[in-house]
Design a protein around this motif. Structure first.
Motif, PDB file in Angstrom:
ATOM      1  N   PRO A 140      -8.966  24.061   1.330  1.00 42.87           N
ATOM      2  CA  PRO A 140     -10.431  24.134   1.407  1.00 42.87           C
ATOM      3  C   PRO A 140     -10.991  23.857   2.808  1.00 42.87           C
ATOM      4  O   PRO A 140     -12.038  24.361   3.159  1.00 42.87           O
ATOM      5  CB  PRO A 140     -10.890  23.067   0.416  1.00 42.87           C
ATOM      6  N   CYS A 141     -10.255  23.101   3.625  1.00 46.44           N
ATOM      7  CA  CYS A 141     -10.727  22.811   4.986  1.00 46.44           C
ATOM      8  C   CYS A 141     -10.452  23.972   5.934  1.00 46.44           C
ATOM      9  O   CYS A 141     -10.879  23.935   7.088  1.00 46.44           O
ATOM     10  CB  CYS A 141     -10.066  21.535   5.513  1.00 46.44           C
ATOM     11  N   GLY A 142      -9.738  24.993   5.475  1.00 44.69           N
ATOM     12  CA  GLY A 142      -9.450  26.150   6.305  1.00 44.69           C
ATOM     13  C   GLY A 142      -8.061  26.150   6.925  1.00 44.69           C
ATOM     14  O   GLY A 142      -7.628  27.157   7.475  1.00 44.69           O
ATOM     15  N   ARG A 143      -7.353  25.046   6.861  1.00 45.59           N
ATOM     16  CA  ARG A 143      -5.997  24.981   7.422  1.00 45.59           C
ATOM     17  C   ARG A 143      -5.021  25.699   6.490  1.00 45.59           C
ATOM     18  O   ARG A 143      -5.145  25.647   5.273  1.00 45.59           O
ATOM     19  CB  ARG A 143      -5.532  23.532   7.595  1.00 45.59           C
ATOM     20  N   ALA A 144      -4.018  26.317   7.076  1.00 51.61           N
ATOM     21  CA  ALA A 144      -3.000  27.038   6.297  1.00 51.61           C
ATOM     22  C   ALA A 144      -1.931  26.056   5.822  1.00 51.61           C
ATOM     23  O   ALA A 144      -1.535  25.149   6.559  1.00 51.61           O
ATOM     24  CB  ALA A 144      -2.365  28.132   7.141  1.00 51.61           C
ATOM     25  N   GLU A 145      -1.480  26.255   4.583  1.00 53.12           N
ATOM     26  CA  GLU A 145      -0.389  25.423   4.058  1.00 53.12           C
ATOM     27  C   GLU A 145       0.853  25.532   4.938  1.00 53.12           C
ATOM     28  O   GLU A 145       1.579  24.562   5.106  1.00 53.12           O
ATOM     29  CB  GLU A 145      -0.045  25.839   2.625  1.00 53.12           C
ATOM     30  N   ALA A 146       1.079  26.708   5.493  1.00 55.79           N
ATOM     31  CA  ALA A 146       2.254  26.905   6.358  1.00 55.79           C
ATOM     32  C   ALA A 146       2.217  25.974   7.565  1.00 55.79           C
ATOM     33  O   ALA A 146       3.258  25.484   8.014  1.00 55.79           O
ATOM     34  CB  ALA A 146       2.339  28.356   6.819  1.00 55.79           C
ATOM     35  N   ASP A 147       1.008  25.710   8.086  1.00 56.55           N
ATOM     36  CA  ASP A 147       0.898  24.778   9.212  1.00 56.55           C
ATOM     37  C   ASP A 147       1.333  23.383   8.794  1.00 56.55           C
ATOM     38  O   ASP A 147       1.999  22.672   9.550  1.00 56.55           O
ATOM     39  CB  ASP A 147      -0.538  24.734   9.742  1.00 56.55           C
ATOM     40  N   LEU A 148       0.954  22.982   7.580  1.00 60.22           N
ATOM     41  CA  LEU A 148       1.355  21.657   7.094  1.00 60.22           C
ATOM     42  C   LEU A 148       2.856  21.585   6.845  1.00 60.22           C
ATOM     43  O   LEU A 148       3.480  20.547   7.073  1.00 60.22           O
ATOM     44  CB  LEU A 148       0.581  21.284   5.824  1.00 60.22           C
ATOM     45  N   VAL A 149       3.446  22.688   6.384  1.00 61.93           N
ATOM     46  CA  VAL A 149       4.900  22.707   6.203  1.00 61.93           C
ATOM     47  C   VAL A 149       5.583  22.477   7.550  1.00 61.93           C
ATOM     48  O   VAL A 149       6.507  21.673   7.666  1.00 61.93           O
ATOM     49  CB  VAL A 149       5.373  24.039   5.564  1.00 61.93           C
ATOM     50  N   ARG A 150       5.109  23.169   8.594  1.00 59.59           N
ATOM     51  CA  ARG A 150       5.683  22.960   9.928  1.00 59.59           C
ATOM     52  C   ARG A 150       5.468  21.522  10.401  1.00 59.59           C
ATOM     53  O   ARG A 150       6.351  20.924  11.011  1.00 59.59           O
ATOM     54  CB  ARG A 150       5.089  23.951  10.929  1.00 59.59           C
ATOM     55  N   LEU A 151       4.293  20.950  10.123  1.00 59.82           N
ATOM     56  CA  LEU A 151       4.020  19.575  10.523  1.00 59.82           C
ATOM     57  C   LEU A 151       4.992  18.616   9.847  1.00 59.82           C
ATOM     58  O   LEU A 151       5.564  17.728  10.488  1.00 59.82           O
ATOM     59  CB  LEU A 151       2.574  19.184  10.171  1.00 59.82           C
ATOM     60  N   VAL A 152       5.215  18.807   8.549  1.00 62.15           N
ATOM     61  CA  VAL A 152       6.111  17.921   7.794  1.00 62.15           C
ATOM     62  C   VAL A 152       7.561  18.112   8.226  1.00 62.15           C
ATOM     63  O   VAL A 152       8.312  17.143   8.343  1.00 62.15           O
ATOM     64  CB  VAL A 152       5.944  18.163   6.275  1.00 62.15           C
ATOM     65  N   ASP A 170       3.123  18.681  16.193  1.00 63.90           N
ATOM     66  CA  ASP A 170       1.756  19.141  16.458  1.00 63.90           C
ATOM     67  C   ASP A 170       0.805  17.953  16.332  1.00 63.90           C
ATOM     68  O   ASP A 170       0.345  17.612  15.242  1.00 63.90           O
ATOM     69  CB  ASP A 170       1.388  20.252  15.470  1.00 63.90           C
ATOM     70  N   ALA A 171       0.513  17.319  17.462  1.00 58.02           N
ATOM     71  CA  ALA A 171      -0.323  16.111  17.463  1.00 58.02           C
ATOM     72  C   ALA A 171      -1.735  16.403  16.966  1.00 58.02           C
ATOM     73  O   ALA A 171      -2.322  15.593  16.233  1.00 58.02           O
ATOM     74  CB  ALA A 171      -0.368  15.512  18.865  1.00 58.02           C
ATOM     75  N   GLU A 172      -2.292  17.546  17.345  1.00 55.64           N
ATOM     76  CA  GLU A 172      -3.650  17.896  16.911  1.00 55.64           C
ATOM     77  C   GLU A 172      -3.715  18.039  15.396  1.00 55.64           C
ATOM     78  O   GLU A 172      -4.612  17.503  14.746  1.00 55.64           O
ATOM     79  CB  GLU A 172      -4.090  19.193  17.614  1.00 55.64           C
ATOM     80  N   LEU A 173      -2.753  18.753  14.822  1.00 54.19           N
ATOM     81  CA  LEU A 173      -2.737  18.927  13.370  1.00 54.19           C
ATOM     82  C   LEU A 173      -2.461  17.602  12.665  1.00 54.19           C
ATOM     83  O   LEU A 173      -3.046  17.322  11.622  1.00 54.19           O
ATOM     84  CB  LEU A 173      -1.696  19.976  12.954  1.00 54.19           C
ATOM     85  N   ALA A 174      -1.590  16.779  13.234  1.00 56.58           N
ATOM     86  CA  ALA A 174      -1.308  15.468  12.639  1.00 56.58           C
ATOM     87  C   ALA A 174      -2.572  14.630  12.582  1.00 56.58           C
ATOM     88  O   ALA A 174      -2.846  13.949  11.583  1.00 56.58           O
ATOM     89  CB  ALA A 174      -0.214  14.751  13.430  1.00 56.58           C
ATOM     90  N   CYS A 229      -5.730  18.010   3.475  1.00 54.10           N
ATOM     91  CA  CYS A 229      -4.455  18.084   4.203  1.00 54.10           C
ATOM     92  C   CYS A 229      -3.595  16.848   3.940  1.00 54.10           C
ATOM     93  O   CYS A 229      -2.367  16.956   3.820  1.00 54.10           O
ATOM     94  CB  CYS A 229      -4.704  18.246   5.697  1.00 54.10           C
ATOM     95  N   ALA A 230      -4.225  15.683   3.856  1.00 55.68           N
ATOM     96  CA  ALA A 230      -3.461  14.455   3.615  1.00 55.68           C
ATOM     97  C   ALA A 230      -2.757  14.529   2.266  1.00 55.68           C
ATOM     98  O   ALA A 230      -1.567  14.188   2.154  1.00 55.68           O
ATOM     99  CB  ALA A 230      -4.376  13.232   3.681  1.00 55.68           C
ATOM    100  N   ALA A 231      -3.472  14.987   1.245  1.00 55.05           N
ATOM    101  CA  ALA A 231      -2.869  15.082  -0.094  1.00 55.05           C
ATOM    102  C   ALA A 231      -1.743  16.116  -0.107  1.00 55.05           C
ATOM    103  O   ALA A 231      -0.661  15.865  -0.650  1.00 55.05           O
ATOM    104  CB  ALA A 231      -3.929  15.436  -1.131  1.00 55.05           C
ATOM    105  N   GLU A 232      -1.982  17.263   0.508  1.00 54.51           N
ATOM    106  CA  GLU A 232      -0.955  18.312   0.532  1.00 54.51           C
ATOM    107  C   GLU A 232       0.248  17.877   1.355  1.00 54.51           C
ATOM    108  O   GLU A 232       1.393  18.131   0.985  1.00 54.51           O
ATOM    109  CB  GLU A 232      -1.538  19.619   1.092  1.00 54.51           C
ATOM    110  N   ALA A 233       0.003  17.210   2.477  1.00 52.42           N
ATOM    111  CA  ALA A 233       1.105  16.726   3.315  1.00 52.42           C
ATOM    112  C   ALA A 233       1.958  15.711   2.558  1.00 52.42           C
ATOM    113  O   ALA A 233       3.188  15.706   2.692  1.00 52.42           O
ATOM    114  CB  ALA A 233       0.572  16.125   4.615  1.00 52.42           C
TER     115      ALA A 233
END
Length: 172
Positions: free
Chosen positions: A5-17, A22-26, A35-39
């Motif tokens: 809902p915030c516009g971020r892609a789930e794929a970006d969170l997968v890469r973060l995890v 990615d300090a900005e995404l973190a 994002c916190a819940a999905e992460a």
């Protein structure tokens, strides 16, 4: 993968995890409830993947021979299957049994979020190698495929149907 809902892609969170570089995404994920819940969900799933990745997995029976045979262009040779039926006997080549078994495995695997990577008949047993989609309950899906495939082959081939082994060889 879809957007949160915030516009971020789930794929970006997968890469973060998985990569964490990615300090900005973190920073965003730490303050965004979506994002916190999905992460958190992705971290738990990734922990399971990491545990599995360090678990020794035995090489499926005959894998080395099949790979070397494929490299050399060899075809597996097996005994033909003889089916007793009304009106006489039907002799089916081992290659035809394998082709039918492989096609059936591919068709059934899709229903369990699995993809067949290879199949061979060895010592009277059908060996099926599968990959699971990330997030799939892979072990349970592979076992369910084994049960269903064995039942379908028994319905088609009767007593001469090969026993079925399904080996999970990859997560995609």
């Amino acid at each position: 993968m879809s957007a949160l809902p915030c516009g971020r892609a789930e794929a970006d969170l997968v890469r973060l995890v998985t990569e964490g570089d990615d300090a900005e995404l973190a920073g965003h994920a730490a303050g965004c409830p979506f994002c916190a819940a999905e992460a958190d969900v992705l971290r738990e799933r990734w922990r399971a993947v990491r545990r599995t990745a360090v678990t020794p997995v035995p090489t499926p029976p005959g894998l080395v021979d099949r790979v070397l045979g494929a490299v050399r262009g060899a075809r597996p040779v097996g005994e033909p299957v003889v089916l007793e039926q009304e009106g006489g006997r039907l002799t089916v080549s081992a290659g035809a049994v394998l082709a039918v078994s492989r096609r059936l495995a591919v068709d059934l695997a899709a229903g369990f979020d699995l993809r067949v990577r290879g199949a061979a008949v060895e010592d009277g047993r059908l060996q099926v190698l599968v990959a699971a989609r990330y997030g799939t309950a892979a072990v349970e899906a592979a076992d369910a495929l084994r049960v269903r495939l064995a039942a379908e082959l028994a319905a088609r081939l009767g007593a001469v149907a090969p026993a079925v082994d399904v080996h999970l060889v990859d997560i995609e």
